[in-house]
Design a protein around this motif. Structure first.
Motif, PDB file in Angstrom:
ATOM      1  N   MET A 222      18.386  36.225  23.265  1.00 42.00           N
ATOM      2  CA  MET A 222      17.775  35.130  22.511  1.00 42.00           C
ATOM      3  C   MET A 222      16.852  35.660  21.417  1.00 42.00           C
ATOM      4  O   MET A 222      16.856  35.160  20.289  1.00 42.00           O
ATOM      5  CB  MET A 222      17.021  34.201  23.457  1.00 42.00           C
ATOM      6  CG  MET A 222      17.939  33.485  24.431  1.00 42.00           C
ATOM      7  SD  MET A 222      17.043  32.453  25.615  1.00 42.00           S
ATOM      8  CE  MET A 222      16.451  31.135  24.545  1.00 42.00           C
ATOM      9  N   LEU A 265      28.114  38.874  20.836  1.00 40.96           N
ATOM     10  CA  LEU A 265      27.381  37.610  20.771  1.00 40.96           C
ATOM     11  C   LEU A 265      27.601  36.944  19.420  1.00 40.96           C
ATOM     12  O   LEU A 265      27.366  37.546  18.371  1.00 40.96           O
ATOM     13  CB  LEU A 265      25.889  37.865  20.992  1.00 40.96           C
ATOM     14  CG  LEU A 265      24.978  36.638  20.902  1.00 40.96           C
ATOM     15  CD1 LEU A 265      25.261  35.657  22.028  1.00 40.96           C
ATOM     16  CD2 LEU A 265      23.505  37.062  20.911  1.00 40.96           C
ATOM     17  N   ILE A 268      23.552  31.680  19.910  1.00 43.84           N
ATOM     18  CA  ILE A 268      22.813  31.096  21.031  1.00 43.84           C
ATOM     19  C   ILE A 268      22.126  29.837  20.526  1.00 43.84           C
ATOM     20  O   ILE A 268      21.504  29.847  19.460  1.00 43.84           O
ATOM     21  CB  ILE A 268      21.780  32.066  21.618  1.00 43.84           C
ATOM     22  CG1 ILE A 268      22.473  33.231  22.340  1.00 43.84           C
ATOM     23  CG2 ILE A 268      20.841  31.348  22.593  1.00 43.84           C
ATOM     24  CD1 ILE A 268      21.521  34.212  22.998  1.00 43.84           C
ATOM     25  N   ALA A 288      25.353  30.048  24.970  1.00 40.20           N
ATOM     26  CA  ALA A 288      25.740  31.256  24.246  1.00 40.20           C
ATOM     27  C   ALA A 288      27.251  31.292  24.065  1.00 40.20           C
ATOM     28  O   ALA A 288      28.010  30.964  24.976  1.00 40.20           O
ATOM     29  CB  ALA A 288      25.290  32.498  25.002  1.00 40.20           C
TER      30      ALA A 288
END
Length: 292
Positions: A222, A265, A268, A288
């Protein structure tokens, strides 16, 4: 010792898909972590969450339901045909709900020699191979930030210490750790750093320990996406009548990734709108998207 229950519901048969390119057609797994503060009470909210965001995996904390009463059929109807859960009456409880196949990790500890249903771990099958997910609900710690005066706070510190040591001894790879960790580690993870330094969830004894735990193999996804000094909250107290106006939040819910999948990733999102749903939890879901 309480058993962790696993349910894999049968799915509709389908034709075998054609071979996929390992890069072009990789699946973006959508994972949500949420302290629901009673799964059965807020089952309609989970249904709404599933319909609006179509997650592949939901990790729930504070399910507050013993295993025989777990609403497995209702969750399977929402598409979560693979379920791992460990619960007890009225308190704690964790669950991993998935549209993707799950396999229980069986060698996890009995934290602090208690059977209080605070952790469940699984391998999730993805197109690029299994990914390990740890779902935690860390003790809240009571109100007095002194382990000599407050057994609950002592339990919290011991729990985090044990978790840190265990991950150091079992270095994680291709792993995701999520959950309500009940600690807001950085200055801008709380509405007022100075005023909360002596408040449980933001004391130095907790924040330093949480960062040590994260550094035992993980990175804070995060804060990787939203660096300090931007404010970042996932929890607003029920005591605040107008939570938006006061905005006295804390980031108690976390998503950590190992370095080998951090580049995967995509995004988020803190789903703040859920705090305004009917009969909401005081926590909001965190979502996510990870390309796996």
């Amino acid at each position: 010792m309480l058993d962790i229950l696993y349910i894999a519901m049968s799915e509709h048969s389908h034709k075998t898909p054609p071979p996929k390119s390992p890069l072009k057609d990789r699946h973006c797994m959508r994972l949500i972590t949420w302290n629901m503060n009673s799964l059965r009470l807020r089952l309609p909210l989970l249904q709404r969450l599933a319909e609006e965001h179509s997650p592949d995996v939901i990790c729930v904390q504070e399910t507050k339901v013993p295993d025989p009463l777990f609403p497995k059929e209702a969750l399977a109807e929402l598409g979560f045909t693979h379920q791992l859960y460990k619960g007890m009456k009225s308190y704690n409880g964790v669950a991993i709900l998935s549209r993707l196949p799950l396999r229980l990790r069986e060698d996890t500890p009995r934290w602090c020699e208690r059977d209080d249903c605070r952790h469940v771990a699984a391998f999730v099958e993805t197109e690029s191979g299994p990914v390990q997910i740890h779902n935690f609900y860390v003790p809240a710690g009571g109100d007095i930030p002194d382990p000599d005066e407050n057994d609950k706070f002592a339990h919290k510190l011991s729990f985090v210490d044990e978790a840190t040591q265990w991950f150091r001894q079992h270095p994680p790879t291709r792993s995701i750790l999520v959950g309500d960790l009940n600690i807001a580690p950085f200055e801008n993870d709380v509405w007022s750093h100075k005023q909360l330094l002596k408040i449980v969830s933001h004391t130095p004894a907790e924040t330093s320990r949480l960062q040590d735990w994260c550094h035992a193999g993980f990175q804070d996804a995060m804060r990787h996406q939203t660096p300090e000094p931007e404010k970042l909250y996932t929890w607003w107290s029920y005591r605040n009548r107008d939570w938006k106006k006061s905005n006295r939040g804390r980031r108690l819910d976390h998503i950590w990734l190992t370095a080998d999948i951090l580049p995967c990733l995509q995004n988020i999102t803190v789903l703040k709108e859920a705090r305004d749903w009917e009969r909401p939890s005081d926590h909001v879901p965190v979502m996510a998207d990870i390309l796996l």
